[in-house]
Design a protein around this motif. Structure first.
Motif, mmCIF file in Angstrom:
data_model
loop_
_atom_site.group_PDB
_atom_site.id
_atom_site.type_symbol
_atom_site.label_atom_id
_atom_site.label_comp_id
_atom_site.label_asym_id
_atom_site.label_seq_id
_atom_site.Cartn_x
_atom_site.Cartn_y
_atom_site.Cartn_z
ATOM 1 N N HIS A 179 -24.631 -20.185 -30.583
ATOM 2 C CA HIS A 179 -25.446 -20.694 -32.083
ATOM 3 C C HIS A 179 -26.896 -20.048 -32.078
ATOM 4 O O HIS A 179 -27.099 -19.637 -33.097
ATOM 5 N N GLU A 180 -27.470 -20.301 -31.154
ATOM 6 C CA GLU A 180 -29.005 -19.862 -31.175
ATOM 7 C C GLU A 180 -29.318 -18.334 -31.129
ATOM 8 O O GLU A 180 -30.080 -18.020 -31.807
ATOM 9 N N HIS A 183 -28.557 -17.098 -34.439
ATOM 10 C CA HIS A 183 -29.860 -17.043 -35.211
ATOM 11 C C HIS A 183 -30.763 -15.812 -35.106
ATOM 12 O O HIS A 183 -30.925 -15.042 -35.890
ATOM 13 N N TYR A 200 -36.332 -21.097 -44.361
ATOM 14 C CA TYR A 200 -35.532 -22.168 -43.360
ATOM 15 C C TYR A 200 -35.983 -23.521 -43.645
ATOM 16 O O TYR A 200 -35.225 -24.524 -43.581
ATOM 17 N N GLU A 208 -28.097 -21.905 -41.097
ATOM 18 C CA GLU A 208 -27.110 -22.405 -40.151
ATOM 19 C C GLU A 208 -25.590 -21.978 -40.422
ATOM 20 O O GLU A 208 -24.973 -21.971 -39.374
ATOM 21 N N TYR A 242 -27.330 -30.899 -40.662
ATOM 22 C CA TYR A 242 -28.175 -30.154 -41.815
ATOM 23 C C TYR A 242 -27.691 -30.479 -43.108
ATOM 24 O O TYR A 242 -28.200 -30.665 -44.290
HETATM 25 ZN ZN LIG Z 1 -29.093 -23.510 -35.860
#
Ligand SMILES: [Zn+2]
Length: 294
Positions: A179-180, A183, A200, A208, A242
């Motif tokens: 996931h990171e 990004h 962001y 996300e 989030y």
């Molecule tokens: Zn994230």
């Protein structure tokens, strides 16, 4: 990676909201696989010129890592996984990291595995000319300052810093590493990464969504059954943190129940999706061919 709120008080209508969120969480595909197009990647030449190792590891430190493990208990509970902020990253997570970096041309990205290195990151901040300098020396400097003052080595919090193009890992969870890195892939294709980074601050759910959908696309392409089950279990409740914060800022009086309700909904939703995993894998094969690369 996740946002944690402290539960101060729960209003009566809150249980109703929580129940509602749970009801709407039956197998919703909000994070359906969608790849970030790799053809649009831009690798910062100045970062490549630093010629650094892609991964660097912090030295194990028993007292510090134990303190970090304890500090990370709320995160462990929130995502219901003892590997969150455990400050002990093992081979499967490292393998997932190196595979994804190779498959997505992320040679300009740095991964710091449980490492505190703000001076090295300062060097990367200066070199990362793909981000316009007015962003680097305001938001970028603030982000780096935050990493220096509140070290993830103690406080945890897996994250990606777009100004230094660096992923910081403290959890031993492959889905989080992916996931990171997603990004990083997303920011690398943006013409205005500084502006995208500023966005962001106001609407993180957009970024996300893009990142997690890319992770699912990557795992489905590899037909990685276990990886998808883990991503369902981790990335949906993480996404819930989030969405829940976002909803809470719209209805501040109900921010706490909305937050926890959405996280619980994410847990339920992810598990519902995993029940039909074989059906989803077959559907993906039918739509996109086998696509297995290894
Ligand atoms: Zn994230």
């Amino acid at each position: 990676m996740i946002r944690i709120y402290s539960p101060y008080r729960i209003a009566p209508s809150t249980l109703l909201i929580a129940a509602l969120l749970v009801v709407v969480s039956c197998g919703c595909h909000v994070l359906d696989p969608r790849p970030i197009p790799p053809s649009q990647q831009t690798q910062s030449p100045d970062l490549l010129a630093l010629n650094e190792e892609p991964l660097e590891f912090g030295k194990p430190h028993k007292v510090l890592d134990t303190a970090g493990w304890i500090w990370g208990i709320p995160g462990k509970v929130m995502l219901w996984d003892r590997r969150i902020d455990n400050h002990h990253i093992t081979e499967p997570t490292i393998e997932a990291t190196t595979d994804y970096m190779r498959d997505n041309s992320l040679a300009h990205v740095k991964v710091r595995v449980n490492q505190y290195a703000p001076l090295k990151d300062w060097k990367r901040l200066r070199a990362n000319k793909n981000v316009a300098w007015p962003y680097r020396y305001t938001l970028g400097l603030a982000a780096l300052g935050g990493e220096a003052i509140l070290p993830g080595r103690l406080f945890g919090g897996d994250h990606y810093n777009p100004f230094t193009q660096t992923v910081h890992l403290y959890s031993d969870v492959p889905a989080i590493a992916l996931h990171e890195l997603a990004h990083a892939k997303d920011f690398s294709r943006r013409s205005y990464p500084g502006t995208y980074g500023a966005a962001y601050l106001f609407f993180p759910t957009w970024h996300e969504t893009v990142a997690s959908r890319d992770v699912f696309s990557y795992l489905y392409q590899r037909q990685d059954r276990e990886g998808i089950i883990e991503a369902n279990r981790i990335l949906y409740p993480a996404y819930g943190t989030y969405v829940g914060s976002g909803l809470g800022s719209v209805i501040p009086s109900q921010s706490v129940p909305l937050y926890y309700g959405t996280v619980i909904a994410g847990h339920i939703n992810g598990r519902m999706l995993s029940r039909d995993i074989d059906e989803h894998l077959a559907e993906y094969r039918y739509l996109f061919g086998s696509g297995v690369h290894h």
